[in-house]
Design an enzyme around this catalytic site. Structure first.
Site, PDB file in Angstrom:
ATOM      1  CG  ASP A 272     -33.430 -22.327 -76.076  1.00  0.00           C
ATOM      2  OD1 ASP A 272     -33.652 -23.268 -76.857  1.00  0.00           O
ATOM      3  OD2 ASP A 272     -33.507 -21.122 -76.417  1.00  0.00           O
TER       4      ASP A 272
ATOM      5  CG  ASP B 167     -27.916 -26.752 -81.010  1.00  0.00           C
ATOM      6  OD1 ASP B 167     -27.672 -27.533 -81.965  1.00  0.00           O
ATOM      7  OD2 ASP B 167     -28.088 -25.526 -81.166  1.00  0.00           O
TER       8      ASP B 167
ATOM      9  CG  HIS C 206     -32.381 -18.755 -83.546  1.00  0.00           C
ATOM     10  ND1 HIS C 206     -31.334 -19.633 -83.685  1.00  0.00           N
ATOM     11  CD2 HIS C 206     -33.298 -19.384 -82.774  1.00  0.00           C
ATOM     12  CE1 HIS C 206     -31.605 -20.752 -83.011  1.00  0.00           C
ATOM     13  NE2 HIS C 206     -32.785 -20.625 -82.455  1.00  0.00           N
ATOM     14  N   GLY C 207     -34.314 -14.896 -84.707  1.00  0.00           N
ATOM     15  CA  GLY C 207     -34.361 -13.446 -84.946  1.00  0.00           C
ATOM     16  C   GLY C 207     -35.446 -13.097 -85.955  1.00  0.00           C
TER      17      GLY C 207
ATOM     18  CG  HIS D  12     -35.183 -24.015 -82.026  1.00  0.00           C
ATOM     19  ND1 HIS D  12     -34.374 -23.604 -80.998  1.00  0.00           N
ATOM     20  CD2 HIS D  12     -35.546 -25.279 -81.730  1.00  0.00           C
ATOM     21  CE1 HIS D  12     -34.256 -24.586 -80.127  1.00  0.00           C
ATOM     22  NE2 HIS D  12     -34.947 -25.618 -80.544  1.00  0.00           N
TER      23      HIS D  12
ATOM     24  CB  SER E 269     -39.970 -14.261 -83.224  1.00  0.00           C
ATOM     25  OG  SER E 269     -39.945 -14.508 -81.843  1.00  0.00           O
TER      26      SER E 269
ATOM     27  CG  ASN F  99     -37.912 -23.008 -78.925  1.00  0.00           C
ATOM     28  OD1 ASN F  99     -38.741 -23.751 -78.423  1.00  0.00           O
ATOM     29  ND2 ASN F  99     -36.637 -23.309 -78.982  1.00  0.00           N
TER      30      ASN F  99
ATOM     31  CG  ASP G 229     -35.396 -14.956 -76.885  1.00  0.00           C
ATOM     32  OD1 ASP G 229     -35.865 -13.992 -76.252  1.00  0.00           O
ATOM     33  OD2 ASP G 229     -34.218 -15.317 -76.742  1.00  0.00           O
TER      34      ASP G 229
END
Ligand code: G3H
Ligand code: 13P
Ligand code: ZN
Length: 297
Positions: A84, A106, A182-183, A210, A213, A232, A234
Site C-alpha cells: 500500500d 503512489d 484517509h482517517g 482509498h 473508513s 481500502n 484501515d
C-alpha cells in the site's frame, strides 16, 4: 499462492462488486482478516504500508500473511498480498523481493509527467515479475487540511488526464481522488460521483477507493456501481482494535495476559472486516473467482 491484484480486481469490476483491501501490521490483524474471509467466503487483499513494514519487518509480515494465505486457500478463498502506498522505487523492490503479488506506486504528490515516468518504470519492473500495479492520480486531501473549494477541485482526479495516464503507463488499477480522505471524515464525506462516472467511462480499468473508513453504506454502493473495484480500509480496523483492548482492560483491570487482552480486539476487528465484505458484495464470491482463476490458468 497469492493471486495478483489484477486477477481479483478485474473479476470484481466486471461483476459489479469490490474487493476489500485491509491494512495489516501484526498477527492479530491478519488473523482477524483471515477469520472474516473464511467465514464470509470472500476473496480479499492483505495490504501492508511501508510504515507497517518498518514497524514489524517486511519479512515478518510476509510470513504471517503467507500462513494466512495457506489457511484461506485451503478453504478455497483467493487472496492477494499488496504493498500500500509505495512511494519510491526501493519500496517496490523490497516488496517484490519479499514475495508480494501486487504493488501500489503512489506518485500522486508529483507533477503529472513525473508521476507517469515513475509509474511506467514500476509497471515495467513489476509486470516482469507477474506482479500487478496500482497507481494514483489526483491527491487525497487530509481530513485536517483547511482548503478552499478551488484547491479541493484541483486536487481531484481529472478524467481526461486519467485516460492519458492509464494509456501511457499500462497500470492495472487506478486510485482516484473524488473527495475521499484517509482517517475519519469531518462530517459526511462529499464524494464527487459525476467525476467518478466520467473517470470510469474513459479509464477502462478497475478503480480504487482509498479512505474507505467512515463512508456511508449507500455511497459505497454507488461508488461500486461507478467502477470502484477495490476499497481500502484501515482506520475502522484500528478503531475496532482499540475498542476491544480498551473495553477489556476497563472490565478486567487486573488481567495482564496479552492473549486475553487481544482476543476481544480480534473479535471486534473480524466483525468490521466481515461487515465490509458483505457491504462490498465480495462475500460469497470465493467459489466463482477460484473457478475463473482455474479456467484461466
Ligand atoms: O493510507 C494509509 C494507510 O492507512 C496506512 O497508514 O502508513 O500509518 O501504515 P500507515
Ligand atoms: P482509511 O484509514 O481511511 O480506512 O484508509 C485506508 C487506506 O486508504 C489505506 O491505503
Ligand atoms: Zn490509502
Amino acid at each position: 499462492m497469492f493471486r495478483t491484484g489484477g486477477e481479483l480486481l478485474q473479476k470484481a469490476w466486471e461483476n459489479g462488486y469490490a474487493i476489500g483491501a485491509f491494512n495489516t501490521n501484526n498477527l492479530e490483524i491478519t488473523k482477524s482478516i483471515v477469520k472474516a474471509a473464511v467465514n464470509e467466503r470472500a476473496p480479499f487483499i492483505f495490504q501492508v504500508s511501508p510504515s507497517a513494514a518498518k514497524y514489524a519487518g517486511i519479512h515478518f509480515l510476509t510470513a504471517i500473511n503467507l500462513i494466512g494465505e495457506t489457511e484461506t486457500s485451503a478453504a478455497g478463498v483467493p487472496c492477494v498480498l499488496h504493498l500500500d502506498h509505495g512511494l519510491a522505487y526501493h519500496d517496490i523492490v523490497g516488496a517484490l523481493r519479499a514475495g508480494f503479488s501486487s504493488v501500489m506506486i503512489d506518485g500522486s504528490k508529483h507533477p503529472f509527467e513525473e508521476n507517469v515516468t515513475l509509474t511506467m518504470k514500476i509497471v515495467e519492473l513489476a509486470h516482469e515479475a507477474n506482479v500487478s500495479v496500482e497507481a494514483e492520480l489526483g491527491r487525497l486531501v487530509g481530513v485536517e487540511d483547511e482548503i478552499s473549494v478551488t484547491e479541493r477541485e484541483a486536487s481531484m482526479t481529472d478524467p481526461e488526464k486519467a485516460r492519458e495516464f492509464v494509456e501511457r503507463t499500462g497500470v492495472d488499477s487506478l486510485a482516484v481522488s473524488i473527495g475521499n480522505a484517509h482517517g475519519w471524515y469531518k462530517g459526511k464525506p462529499q464524494l464527487d460521483f459525476d467525476r467518478l462516472k466520467a473517470i470510469n467511462e474513459v479509464a477502462g480499468i478497475p478503480l480504487v477507493l482509498h479512505g474507505g473508513s467512515g463512508i456511508p453504506d449507500e455511497d459505497i454502493k454507488k461508488a461500486i456501481s461507478l467502477g470502484i473495484a477495490k476499497i481500502n480500509i484501515d482506520t475502522e480496523i484500528r478503531d475496532a482494535f482499540k475498542r476491544g483492548v480498551a473495553g477489556f482492560i476497563e472490565q478486567n483491570p487486573d488481567i495482564f495476559d496479552p492473549r486475553k487482552i487481544m482476543t476481544p480486539a480480534m473479535d471486534e476487528m473480524a466483525k468490521v472486516v466481515a461487515s465490509k465484505m458483505r457491504l462490498f458484495g465480495s462475500a460469497g464470491r470465493a467459489e466463482e473467482v477460484a473457478e475463473a482463476l482455474r479456467r484461466a490458468a
